[in-house]
Design a protein around this motif. Sequence first.
Motif, PDB file in Angstrom:
ATOM      1  N   PHE A 111      42.790  22.316  38.563  1.00 50.06           N
ATOM      2  CA  PHE A 111      44.026  22.935  39.038  1.00 50.06           C
ATOM      3  C   PHE A 111      44.366  24.180  38.223  1.00 50.06           C
ATOM      4  CE2 PHE A 111      45.581  18.786  41.113  1.00 50.06           C
ATOM      5  CZ  PHE A 111      44.960  19.158  42.277  1.00 50.06           C
ATOM      6  N   TYR A 112      44.032  24.188  36.903  1.00 46.49           N
ATOM      7  CA  TYR A 112      44.222  25.418  36.125  1.00 46.49           C
ATOM      8  C   TYR A 112      43.334  26.534  36.665  1.00 46.49           C
ATOM      9  CZ  TYR A 112      47.212  23.565  32.439  1.00 46.49           C
ATOM     10  OH  TYR A 112      48.263  23.057  31.736  1.00 46.49           O
ATOM     11  N   LEU A 113      42.091  26.169  36.998  1.00 43.76           N
ATOM     12  CA  LEU A 113      41.175  27.180  37.542  1.00 43.76           C
ATOM     13  C   LEU A 113      41.728  27.714  38.862  1.00 43.76           C
ATOM     14  CD1 LEU A 113      38.561  28.524  36.883  1.00 43.76           C
ATOM     15  CD2 LEU A 113      37.322  26.739  38.065  1.00 43.76           C
ATOM     16  N   LEU A 114      42.282  26.815  39.664  1.00 42.62           N
ATOM     17  CA  LEU A 114      42.875  27.245  40.933  1.00 42.62           C
ATOM     18  C   LEU A 114      44.024  28.214  40.684  1.00 42.62           C
ATOM     19  CD1 LEU A 114      43.274  27.065  43.963  1.00 42.62           C
ATOM     20  CD2 LEU A 114      44.638  25.029  43.605  1.00 42.62           C
ATOM     21  N   ALA A 115      44.880  27.898  39.681  1.00 39.42           N
ATOM     22  CA  ALA A 115      46.002  28.793  39.381  1.00 39.42           C
ATOM     23  C   ALA A 115      45.488  30.154  38.934  1.00 39.42           C
ATOM     24  CB  ALA A 115      46.873  28.166  38.289  1.00 39.42           C
ATOM     25  N   SER A 116      44.405  30.147  38.145  1.00 41.48           N
ATOM     26  CA  SER A 116      43.832  31.405  37.681  1.00 41.48           C
ATOM     27  C   SER A 116      43.338  32.237  38.866  1.00 41.48           C
ATOM     28  CB  SER A 116      42.681  31.098  36.719  1.00 41.48           C
ATOM     29  OG  SER A 116      42.201  32.266  36.137  1.00 41.48           O
ATOM     30  N   PHE A 117      42.628  31.590  39.790  1.00 39.58           N
ATOM     31  CA  PHE A 117      42.119  32.304  40.971  1.00 39.58           C
ATOM     32  C   PHE A 117      43.269  32.798  41.850  1.00 39.58           C
ATOM     33  CE2 PHE A 117      37.849  30.260  40.474  1.00 39.58           C
ATOM     34  CZ  PHE A 117      37.141  31.441  40.451  1.00 39.58           C
ATOM     35  N   ALA A 118      44.318  31.987  41.967  1.00 39.35           N
ATOM     36  CA  ALA A 118      45.451  32.404  42.794  1.00 39.35           C
ATOM     37  C   ALA A 118      46.095  33.655  42.207  1.00 39.35           C
ATOM     38  CB  ALA A 118      46.467  31.268  42.900  1.00 39.35           C
ATOM     39  N   ALA A 119      46.159  33.733  40.858  1.00 37.45           N
ATOM     40  CA  ALA A 119      46.734  34.926  40.233  1.00 37.45           C
ATOM     41  C   ALA A 119      45.857  36.142  40.497  1.00 37.45           C
ATOM     42  CB  ALA A 119      46.903  34.691  38.734  1.00 37.45           C
ATOM     43  N   VAL A 120      44.521  35.954  40.428  1.00 34.42           N
ATOM     44  CA  VAL A 120      43.612  37.062  40.740  1.00 34.42           C
ATOM     45  C   VAL A 120      43.802  37.494  42.205  1.00 34.42           C
ATOM     46  CG1 VAL A 120      41.204  37.713  40.966  1.00 34.42           C
ATOM     47  CG2 VAL A 120      41.938  36.411  38.985  1.00 34.42           C
ATOM     48  N   GLY A 121      43.965  36.502  43.096  1.00 35.75           N
ATOM     49  CA  GLY A 121      44.226  36.830  44.496  1.00 35.75           C
ATOM     50  C   GLY A 121      45.491  37.654  44.645  1.00 35.75           C
ATOM     51  N   GLY A 122      46.529  37.297  43.868  1.00 37.53           N
ATOM     52  CA  GLY A 122      47.772  38.074  43.901  1.00 37.53           C
ATOM     53  C   GLY A 122      47.534  39.509  43.466  1.00 37.53           C
ATOM     54  N   ILE A 123      46.700  39.720  42.432  1.00 34.79           N
ATOM     55  CA  ILE A 123      46.399  41.088  41.977  1.00 34.79           C
ATOM     56  C   ILE A 123      45.664  41.858  43.074  1.00 34.79           C
ATOM     57  CG2 ILE A 123      45.053  42.424  40.314  1.00 34.79           C
ATOM     58  CD1 ILE A 123      45.702  40.318  38.238  1.00 34.79           C
ATOM     59  N   LEU A 124      44.743  41.176  43.768  1.00 42.74           N
ATOM     60  CA  LEU A 124      44.021  41.842  44.859  1.00 42.74           C
ATOM     61  C   LEU A 124      44.990  42.295  45.946  1.00 42.74           C
ATOM     62  CD1 LEU A 124      40.806  39.658  45.206  1.00 42.74           C
ATOM     63  CD2 LEU A 124      40.936  42.055  44.568  1.00 42.74           C
ATOM     64  N   VAL A 125      45.996  41.441  46.242  1.00 45.51           N
ATOM     65  CA  VAL A 125      46.996  41.829  47.254  1.00 45.51           C
ATOM     66  C   VAL A 125      47.755  43.057  46.775  1.00 45.51           C
ATOM     67  CG1 VAL A 125      49.103  41.110  48.419  1.00 45.51           C
ATOM     68  CG2 VAL A 125      47.207  39.506  48.198  1.00 45.51           C
ATOM     69  N   LEU A 126      48.103  43.087  45.467  1.00 43.76           N
ATOM     70  CA  LEU A 126      48.801  44.249  44.919  1.00 43.76           C
ATOM     71  C   LEU A 126      47.949  45.504  45.045  1.00 43.76           C
ATOM     72  CD1 LEU A 126      50.504  43.055  41.622  1.00 43.76           C
ATOM     73  CD2 LEU A 126      51.556  43.507  43.821  1.00 43.76           C
ATOM     74  N   LEU A 127      46.631  45.350  44.923  1.00 43.79           N
ATOM     75  CA  LEU A 127      45.732  46.502  45.013  1.00 43.79           C
ATOM     76  C   LEU A 127      45.579  47.001  46.450  1.00 43.79           C
ATOM     77  CD1 LEU A 127      42.906  45.462  42.545  1.00 43.79           C
ATOM     78  CD2 LEU A 127      44.489  47.355  42.291  1.00 43.79           C
ATOM     79  N   GLY A 128      46.185  46.296  47.405  1.00 43.03           N
ATOM     80  CA  GLY A 128      46.083  46.726  48.797  1.00 43.03           C
ATOM     81  C   GLY A 128      45.013  45.990  49.563  1.00 43.03           C
ATOM     82  N   ALA A 129      44.245  45.114  48.888  1.00 49.57           N
ATOM     83  CA  ALA A 129      43.218  44.328  49.585  1.00 49.57           C
ATOM     84  C   ALA A 129      43.844  43.016  50.028  1.00 49.57           C
ATOM     85  CB  ALA A 129      42.032  44.088  48.666  1.00 49.57           C
ATOM     86  N   GLU A 130      44.797  43.123  50.978  1.00 50.77           N
ATOM     87  CA  GLU A 130      45.566  41.944  51.399  1.00 50.77           C
ATOM     88  C   GLU A 130      44.673  40.813  51.877  1.00 50.77           C
ATOM     89  OE1 GLU A 130      48.675  42.171  54.348  1.00 50.77           O
ATOM     90  OE2 GLU A 130      49.357  44.032  53.414  1.00 50.77           O
TER      91      GLU A 130
END
Lengths: 189, 309
Positions: A36-55
């Motif tokens: 679940f920690y790994l999942l949280a880490s990936f979810a945060a990376v996904g959030g950064i990708l959304v911020l970068l415009g790669a929704e």
Amino acid sequence: MSGGLLVDVIFWLFAAGALVTGYRVFRTDSMVRAAFYLLASFAAVGGILVLLGAEFVGMVLILMMAGEMLIMAIVMVMYMMNPAGLNPMWMVHQHRVAVAAGVLAFAVLAAPVLLVDFPDRPNPAPEEATAQLGEELLGDSMLVFQTAGVGLLSTMIGVVVLASRRGRYGEADEGSSEPSLELQDAESR
Amino acid sequence: MDYASPPIALIAVGLAMAAGVYLIAVLDRSIAVLVGAGRWTWRGAIVGPIRSAALLLVQRRRTTERPDSPGWTLAPALLTGLAAVALAMVPIGPDMAAADPSTGFVVFSAAIVFVMIAVFLHGWSPNSALAMHGAYRFGAQALSFQIPFLLAMLATALPAESLSIVDIVDAQEPLWNVVRQPLGLPLYLVVGVAVSFWGPLNLPDASDLAGGTSVEDSGVARLLWKSARAAMLVAVAAMGAAGFLGGWWGPWLPGPVWMVIKAVALLTLLLVAGHLLPRVRIQRFVVIAWVILIPLALVNIFVSGALLL
């Protein structure tokens, strides 16, 4: 995505969250917590990708990781003979080698950020980022990819069918029976 | 299209969730009385849910031996947040959406997929056998409904040629998806019940496990978990109305009114089904999902795609 202070704050929250949870994966004492920690880490990376415009890429990363991490947790618990994954256990082996390998891999991956001279030519955000990404990734080979996708899905279904019901020790939904200890009984099966 | 300003969108989604959860509580009690032998009273149906909620608010908190406290606290909050994200993706009018990202469909799906994380965490963290059983059950249930759910939803994006929910509703002006894809809505409703683990598919929190993942819950945590589960059902019904029943399209009445009517109709259908249908065993549901629902969903998406070519 352009935006002022708020976007910066959100970026740093995601970045710090990805690092901290990524670190916690190796410091926790339970396989389920690690997953679940790994999942949280990936979810945060996904959030950064959304911020970068790669929704699309960011949201699909979050979507895919949820299923994968749950499967990973269940499979790990199944293989580890650790009832329900509740007993504490070490998540790392060969500590020194693991630490050295981790630091080295991080340095190699992070070095380009500092060493490379990035061009400063901001592009306007594309209108149809998702459609452009699909065109770029698939283009003319749409049929090939779709065929491969359907092939993979049917393989998955086949594997589930093979693994699901009829096992060596009886049908799964009727409760399995242990193999007999007597040789004759086992042979006559 | 312009976004609603964030504070207004937040308040609107919160109000919609609260109203939906209360409506579910009232409808559920009323349907229970109509289906059963009891008598409908204001006191039972309208005031009853508030009394139950107030009782849980003042109930003393119980705990278990060595639980995973952060996970146990997080799970109901996570499910509430996922329901809010899913509901925020549903537009109630052409210019009335809390958020309409171009990938709204993917965001909604991600929220649905994360439900299994919330439920698994909720059952795993109390360190309790029956809750753990519920969590593993939902693991099997969720991995089975995921593919038919995504395929049934994805078929609605084909006529719109867009992943934006507003575009998906817009594309239904000539013909609603419930007519265009006759398999879509039944598939969506079956797996939608599984997503919000309600009625016949309430397997992780089933009474044969003495409450399953929520067996150890008490007080505010139990109230939050129950309302989050109801909010998820609201989101599923609202998205069903937008994706298959033409959203705001309809004669005479203004669009948002149609949207609410359709969502409440689907909600009532799901709640009635919850009282009339017996609980399905998890083994049977897994077999149904892989052997019947996935092939039907594939047929649905192939036919929808072929009709557009």
